[in-house]
Design a protein around this motif. Structure first.
Motif, PDB file in Angstrom:
ATOM      1  N   ILE A   1       0.875  -1.174   0.000  1.00 30.71           N
ATOM      2  CA  ILE A   1       0.000   0.000   0.000  1.00 30.71           C
ATOM      3  C   ILE A   1       0.910   1.220   0.000  1.00 30.71           C
ATOM      4  O   ILE A   1       1.716   1.378   0.915  1.00 30.71           O
ATOM      5  CB  ILE A   1      -0.904   0.040   1.243  1.00 30.71           C
ATOM      6  CG1 ILE A   1      -1.662  -1.281   1.412  1.00 30.71           C
ATOM      7  CG2 ILE A   1      -1.871   1.220   1.179  1.00 30.71           C
ATOM      8  CD1 ILE A   1      -2.194  -1.506   2.815  1.00 30.71           C
ATOM      9  N   PHE A   2       0.816   2.044  -1.028  1.00 30.32           N
ATOM     10  CA  PHE A   2       1.697   3.205  -1.041  1.00 30.32           C
ATOM     11  C   PHE A   2       0.906   4.506  -1.060  1.00 30.32           C
ATOM     12  O   PHE A   2      -0.173   4.597  -1.630  1.00 30.32           O
ATOM     13  CB  PHE A   2       2.718   3.146  -2.183  1.00 30.32           C
ATOM     14  CG  PHE A   2       2.193   3.133  -3.583  1.00 30.32           C
ATOM     15  CD1 PHE A   2       2.005   4.318  -4.285  1.00 30.32           C
ATOM     16  CD2 PHE A   2       1.945   1.931  -4.229  1.00 30.32           C
ATOM     17  CE1 PHE A   2       1.559   4.304  -5.601  1.00 30.32           C
ATOM     18  CE2 PHE A   2       1.500   1.906  -5.540  1.00 30.32           C
ATOM     19  CZ  PHE A   2       1.298   3.095  -6.233  1.00 30.32           C
ATOM     20  N   LEU A   3       1.483   5.489  -0.379  1.00 32.51           N
ATOM     21  CA  LEU A   3       0.825   6.773  -0.171  1.00 32.51           C
ATOM     22  C   LEU A   3       1.545   7.867  -0.943  1.00 32.51           C
ATOM     23  O   LEU A   3       2.759   8.034  -0.812  1.00 32.51           O
ATOM     24  CB  LEU A   3       0.827   7.125   1.325  1.00 32.51           C
ATOM     25  CG  LEU A   3       0.349   8.528   1.702  1.00 32.51           C
ATOM     26  CD1 LEU A   3      -1.145   8.689   1.401  1.00 32.51           C
ATOM     27  CD2 LEU A   3       0.627   8.800   3.183  1.00 32.51           C
ATOM     28  N   ILE A   4       0.816   8.610  -1.741  1.00 33.09           N
ATOM     29  CA  ILE A   4       1.341   9.803  -2.401  1.00 33.09           C
ATOM     30  C   ILE A   4       0.836  11.014  -1.636  1.00 33.09           C
ATOM     31  O   ILE A   4      -0.375  11.188  -1.456  1.00 33.09           O
ATOM     32  CB  ILE A   4       0.912   9.867  -3.880  1.00 33.09           C
ATOM     33  CG1 ILE A   4       1.535   8.693  -4.642  1.00 33.09           C
ATOM     34  CG2 ILE A   4       1.323  11.193  -4.505  1.00 33.09           C
ATOM     35  CD1 ILE A   4       1.123   8.616  -6.088  1.00 33.09           C
ATOM     36  N   LEU A   5       1.763  11.818  -1.153  1.00 34.88           N
ATOM     37  CA  LEU A   5       1.428  12.963  -0.315  1.00 34.88           C
ATOM     38  C   LEU A   5       1.002  14.161  -1.165  1.00 34.88           C
ATOM     39  O   LEU A   5       1.412  14.291  -2.320  1.00 34.88           O
ATOM     40  CB  LEU A   5       2.632  13.346   0.543  1.00 34.88           C
ATOM     41  CG  LEU A   5       3.167  12.238   1.460  1.00 34.88           C
ATOM     42  CD1 LEU A   5       4.563  12.588   1.953  1.00 34.88           C
ATOM     43  CD2 LEU A   5       2.228  12.043   2.637  1.00 34.88           C
ATOM     44  N   PRO A   6       0.207  15.043  -0.608  1.00 33.13           N
ATOM     45  CA  PRO A   6      -0.205  16.237  -1.348  1.00 33.13           C
ATOM     46  C   PRO A   6       0.993  17.103  -1.730  1.00 33.13           C
ATOM     47  O   PRO A   6       1.951  17.226  -0.969  1.00 33.13           O
ATOM     48  CB  PRO A   6      -1.112  16.976  -0.350  1.00 33.13           C
ATOM     49  CG  PRO A   6      -1.535  15.949   0.638  1.00 33.13           C
ATOM     50  CD  PRO A   6      -0.400  14.986   0.731  1.00 33.13           C
ATOM     51  N   ASN A   7       0.926  17.679  -2.917  1.00 32.02           N
ATOM     52  CA  ASN A   7       1.921  18.652  -3.376  1.00 32.02           C
ATOM     53  C   ASN A   7       3.354  18.117  -3.283  1.00 32.02           C
ATOM     54  O   ASN A   7       4.276  18.843  -2.907  1.00 32.02           O
ATOM     55  CB  ASN A   7       1.794  19.943  -2.557  1.00 32.02           C
ATOM     56  CG  ASN A   7       0.375  20.485  -2.555  1.00 32.02           C
ATOM     57  OD1 ASN A   7      -0.230  20.652  -3.608  1.00 32.02           O
ATOM     58  ND2 ASN A   7      -0.159  20.744  -1.371  1.00 32.02           N
TER      59      ASN A   7
END
Length: 265
Positions: free
Chosen positions: A59-65
């Motif tokens: 599960i991978f998370l892309i952070l805002p901006n």
């Protein structure tokens, strides 16, 4: 795009994709948190210049901006589901799950709970059943926090012993190209466990601990050795002089050369 608005937490979008081998790099500037679950296959994710190999169950998370790119492995292209979320509570919820700036990939393969949650979120959103979709989102978060809370249930002595082994590993290997992943491979620990353990016992991430140690070793060499500044950077484990100089300046507030001049008579 499906949206369910709420001040604390709301669904922004959901979807899925079976990628083709020749699918190009993706770079998506976003202003929300985007979670992907790799259902099958493999791919690569780069977030703030840190590349990770993604496999099924990750599960991978892309952070805002945040600058990012991800793409499938041509020989075994991935398929994944995603959920985008916004709200004032999202950052703290994700931290409880084990996500952070340094730790943006988690793994879950205990059962099909995560997959089912992603599937149901998408299906419920397509039917405009947003309340039920939000319920599955909470179940997903609950599954990850339960996993994270169980990580540190063993005795403090066991955790301390493991931490000491990892610190000794850093002391012995800091001159080489080591990382949190290499520690995970060396000791057969989950990356998230290592991150949690360092944060709990040392107050900083393992990546930051390694960086601090390298900088202190560089300071020692700058004071006591006749090695060039460039040689010292490589000697303490940095793979380029520019990276060494940048990190040194951030930590010490001055360049390696200016730091050395303080000790030259």
């Amino acid at each position: 795009m499906n949206r369910f608005h709420g001040q604390d937490l709301h669904l922004y979008e959901s979807g899925f994709e079976v990628c083709q081998p020749d699918k190009p790099f993706e770079f998506i500037p976003i202003d929300y948190f985007l979670l992907h679950y790799c259902v099958s296959g493999e791919g690569f994710l780069t977030l703030h210049n840190d590349q990770r190999h993604i496999t099924a169950g990750d599960i991978f998370l892309i952070l805002p901006n945040t600058a990012n790119k991800y793409y499938p492995l041509p020989e075994n292209p991935w398929s994944y589901r995603w959920v985008g979320v916004k709200g004032s509570m999202v950052k703290s919820i994700l931290e409880e799950c084990g996500f952070s700036y340094d730790n943006f990939v988690l793994h879950y393969d205990k059962d099909d709970t995560v997959l089912r949650c992603f599937q149901q979120i998408y299906e419920r959103c397509t039917k405009s059943d947003y309340y039920t979709a939000l319920g599955y989102l909470y179940q997903f978060f609950g599954t990850l926090t339960e996993k994270e809370n169980s990580i540190l249930l063993e005795s403090e002595t066991v955790h301390r012993q493991r931490l000491e082994k990892m610190i000794k590993y850093i002391y012995a290997q800091y001159t080489n190209d080591i990382s949190v992943q290499s520690m995970a491979d060396e000791f057969n620990f989950d990356r998230t466990y290592i991150y949690k353990l360092f944060k709990k016992e040392m107050g900083i991430s393992p990546k930051q601990y390694l960086l601090n140690f390298r900088i202190e070793k560089a300071c020692d060499l700058l004071c006591k050795s006749h090695m060039s500044v460039t040689e010292i950077g490589y000697a303490v484990g940095f793979n380029s002089f520019s990276c060494f100089s940048k990190q040194f300046c951030l930590k010490k507030g001055t360049s390696p050369m200016k730091y050395r001049k303080q000790f030259i008579k």
